[in-house]
Enzyme design. Structure first.
Site, mmCIF file in Angstrom:
data_model
loop_
_atom_site.group_PDB
_atom_site.id
_atom_site.type_symbol
_atom_site.label_atom_id
_atom_site.label_comp_id
_atom_site.label_asym_id
_atom_site.label_seq_id
_atom_site.Cartn_x
_atom_site.Cartn_y
_atom_site.Cartn_z
ATOM 1 N N GLU A 1 20.298 63.751 -10.117
ATOM 2 C CA GLU A 1 21.470 64.415 -9.532
ATOM 3 C C GLU A 1 21.112 65.209 -8.273
ATOM 4 O O GLU A 1 21.872 65.239 -7.305
ATOM 5 C CB GLU A 1 22.093 65.350 -10.582
ATOM 6 C CG GLU A 1 23.337 66.098 -10.152
ATOM 7 C CD GLU A 1 24.516 65.183 -9.853
ATOM 8 O OE1 GLU A 1 25.074 64.611 -10.782
ATOM 9 O OE2 GLU A 1 24.853 65.032 -8.667
ATOM 10 N N GLY B 1 22.668 68.299 -2.917
ATOM 11 C CA GLY B 1 22.193 69.579 -3.464
ATOM 12 C C GLY B 1 22.791 69.839 -4.830
ATOM 13 O O GLY B 1 22.601 69.070 -5.770
ATOM 14 N N ILE C 1 25.987 69.862 -5.646
ATOM 15 C CA ILE C 1 27.287 69.235 -5.890
ATOM 16 C C ILE C 1 27.131 68.165 -6.967
ATOM 17 O O ILE C 1 26.330 67.250 -6.809
ATOM 18 C CB ILE C 1 27.831 68.555 -4.612
ATOM 19 C CG1 ILE C 1 27.900 69.546 -3.454
ATOM 20 C CG2 ILE C 1 29.178 67.916 -4.873
ATOM 21 C CD1 ILE C 1 28.191 68.888 -2.105
ATOM 22 N N LYS D 1 20.353 58.984 1.128
ATOM 23 C CA LYS D 1 21.385 59.467 0.216
ATOM 24 C C LYS D 1 22.537 58.483 0.086
ATOM 25 O O LYS D 1 23.039 58.243 -1.022
ATOM 26 C CB LYS D 1 21.897 60.833 0.691
ATOM 27 C CG LYS D 1 20.847 61.946 0.545
ATOM 28 C CD LYS D 1 21.284 63.200 1.282
ATOM 29 C CE LYS D 1 20.308 64.356 1.090
ATOM 30 N NZ LYS D 1 20.611 65.481 2.018
ATOM 31 N N GLY E 1 19.015 73.589 -0.640
ATOM 32 C CA GLY E 1 18.606 74.958 -0.927
ATOM 33 C C GLY E 1 18.130 75.107 -2.354
ATOM 34 O O GLY E 1 18.378 74.259 -3.213
#
Lengths: 438, 438
Positions: free
Chosen positions: B139, B144, B146, B215, B313
């Site tokens: 995931e 990030g 989400i 991605k 992050g």
């Protein structure tokens, strides 16, 4: 540990029974039919719709269906020993709840899109399911096709959820969006929405906020791992929103939205509430218009995440129901039903709405006389309410609209101050009072 | 059928090993420490971090950690028989892939946030995991914090996904947002972002679009249940975007965003591509600014759904990794690891970028002479390209900027027309050519 091993899957297909073939039922069946091959490839087993209980077998349906599947007797679904998953798509508490309880007693896995039943009776149903290691999934009960319950229970589950704030009722959002675009009045827009089928003939549950109340109760119970007594969720609808409120909000840089809000306060108390509120135009939720829903979640690790999509309708809610069915199928196949069961570990009470602290918007009509402002602001001062800004508008003759924005204050203080202000000679009326959310 | 029964859980806690304690590793460990009690309550078993492999045990960390857990030897994690879940948070293909393969051979469940490894080597790793009924969750590799991969594999899994379009690289979105707000040039903003730590010193992977390429390859493979060869995903970065492009786009009602796009065409061919594009200002993705990411999915039943949040992050990606860990823990407890494994059933090729049909934006500098427009538009006509609109701007002296918006046309036609147009006497330069998405 692990009901799994006891229940390993030994049938060659999964049998589905459906209660209700209305908007959601039709969307569910249509999707299962259309994408059947792909769905079966993903779950690794054949799926079969065995029986569908309806009120009227002869009614024309939005989906093509083998009429021999239909029955008017719900027990032919619930009590059929071959059926593995019962999809409850009737809505309402009665008789849905008794059907689901009986199906659980019969060992059926449950998928439902029933917000009212889950909000009011979810605890009992979830406990019943957990005690038998059965799945009870309800993704379709909130936000239509927007994945929100599964992500809260899975991908976001590591977070301490600080806040859930959402536009979770499409009908009221449609009405408010149209009022905003066209500067129209509530009753006119409601009537038009009803004529076009965007709002039900009896729109009470939507416009009075009950639909949103059920949904925020469900989301809050997951977010806070706490039972939420739906009757304790304060609710206020949009019937009091008038064109001038929308106009003034716009001038001040806000839009008015009906929000479902669940918040933990700094001192770890829980707020769960539904009411219209002013939202800054640059807020991520503010651009959610018409029948779209959006839900924003603040977690202690993830920060803000938002989920957006169609909050109702046959296709979207059918998508959520089929997603749940597939999840249950995977659990059946792997003997892992009940894998994620009820997470309402606590039963702490939520805060009374009177104690909720927020910013406020107040619109009033006053006589256009000297010392009016000092009289009113004096009362606010008496109740320790700090004024953020004030705008006077000359409406007609000797009367003036005054719009106040207040710094953070408890609802109770505003309510008490307004009682005093209403009785001032110079005040014609307090026209509206709304919360301001950030 | 159901590896479950063979693997029922019989230990009293779940042991976690972690490879890498950088940005994502620190966020993961901090979250596991902070919310440990709630996490364990949700998964129904105690969790324990047993070992963390790092490059330098003496380095100062963003998270407080018992130094005896640290090792510089990754094999002390991978080969430890007591460790159940290995979290690979190193990034890159080498040595991450060899570590993950070895951990899988050792029977470990895997959680990773490694987009490059999953995009390039995901097929082999997923197959290896599936053959041993092990979980391999990722995931955190896209968006990030989400939730996007789990929802695609679960809640939205009943849909035929028609389109995935996303802003999936925070660095470039930050740069483009700042260029848009401040009308600044790319290199100046990049330098400032690097000075502030928002962009890496070597920003190649971000600004050239490779990060987004990995991605979108991952998202497309799930959306289309099809293996995507990452090298076939056409990629174009943002280095050619100049201040005038942003200015003109704005005047025409668009913003410029770096998009990852995966689409099924009407004739069921797949497009997977990364490039900057003009997006109408009222597009739901258009308001996604700075380091935020947003991904929009169009399903045949659900319609459009959008997911929005911080795309990178420590906290956000740590949230995704911990969500995956919890999912694996639940599978361990119920003996259902491998419950949702690889869904790349097909290996169809994707369309060449030359064949992709879209609208186009073209900016050029021409001599300010008679018949210039007819000469250029004549060439477009020769290639069957229909002009939607044209704006002429007098820039300086005898030269003029012309901005063209084209109706839908294959990239190949535009590319060939521009070759001819470049050689026209009256054309000083073709300054930029971008796609326009709806």
């Amino acid at each position: 540990m692990g009901a799994g091993a006891e229940q390993a899957w030994n049938k060659n297909k999964i049998e589905i029974g459906i209660l209700g073939l209305g908007v959601v039922g039709s969307g569910t069946v249509a999707l299962l039919q259309r994408n059947r091959a792909e769905i079966e490839r993903k779950i690794g087993l054949p799926l079969h719709i065995k029986r569908i209980a309806v009120r009227d077998v002869d009614k024309n349906r939005a989906v093509e269906i083998d009429h021999s599947l239909l029955t008017t007797n719900a027990f032919e679904v619930i009590d059929d020993p071959e059926i593995d998953i019962v999809c409850e798509l009737i809505g309402g508490v009665d008789p849905a709840k008794s059907y689901v309880l009986r199906a659980l007693r019969n060992g059926k896995q449950i998928v439902t899109a029933n917000k009212e039943m889950m909000a009011k009776e979810g605890s009992e149903l979830m406990e019943q399911a957990a005690s038998k290691h059965l799945d009870l999934q309800f993704e379709g009960s909130v936000g239509g096709g927007i994945p929100i319950i599964q992500p809260m229970k899975n991908a976001l589950a590591g977070n301490r959820i600080l806040e859930v704030i959402g536009i979770i009722n499409g009908t009221t959002n449609y009405i408010l969006s149209k009022m905003t675009r066209e500067r129209a009045e509530f009753l006119d827009v409601l009537k038009e929405a009803q004529d076009h089928g965007y709002a039900e003939v009896d729109a009470t549950s939507d416009v009075e906020g009950f639909d949103a109340q059920y949904k925020i109760a469900i989301l809050a119970s997951i977010a806070f791992t706490n039972r939420i007594n739906v009757a304790d969720v304060s609710v206020e609808g949009i019937t009091r929103i008038a064109a001038p409120d929308i106009q003034y909000a716009d001038e001040l840089g806000y839009v008015i939205k009906l929000l479902g809000i669940a918040k933990r306060t700094a001192d770890d108390r829980m707020q769960v509430r539904v009411h219209p509120a002013l939202l800054p135009k640059n807020h991520p939720l503010a651009a959610t218009n018409d029948v779209y829903n959006a839900i924003m979640i603040k977690g202690d690790s993830v920060g803000d995440v938002m989920f957006y999509g169609r909050g109702a309708g046959s296709g979207p809610t059918g998508s959520a129901v089929v997603g749940d069915i597939m999840d249950v199928c995977r659990n059946l196949r792997f003997g892992s039903t009940g894998r994620i069961s009820c997470t309402c570990f606590d039963s702490k009470p939520i805060m009374a709405i009177e104690d909720v602290v927020s910013r406020h918007y107040i619109r009033m009509v006053v006589q256009d006389k000297p010392r009016v402002l000092s009289a009113i602001s004096g009362v606010f001062g008496d109740f320790d309410i700090n004024i953020e800004s004030m705008v006077q508008k000359t409406v007609q003759g000797k009367q003036t609209d005054i719009i106040w924005l207040m710094h953070e204050a408890p609802s109770k203080s505003i309510s008490e101050a307004l009682k005093v202000i209403k009785n001032l000679d110079v005040v014609v009326e307090v026209s509206n009072w709304l919360r301001v959310e950030e």
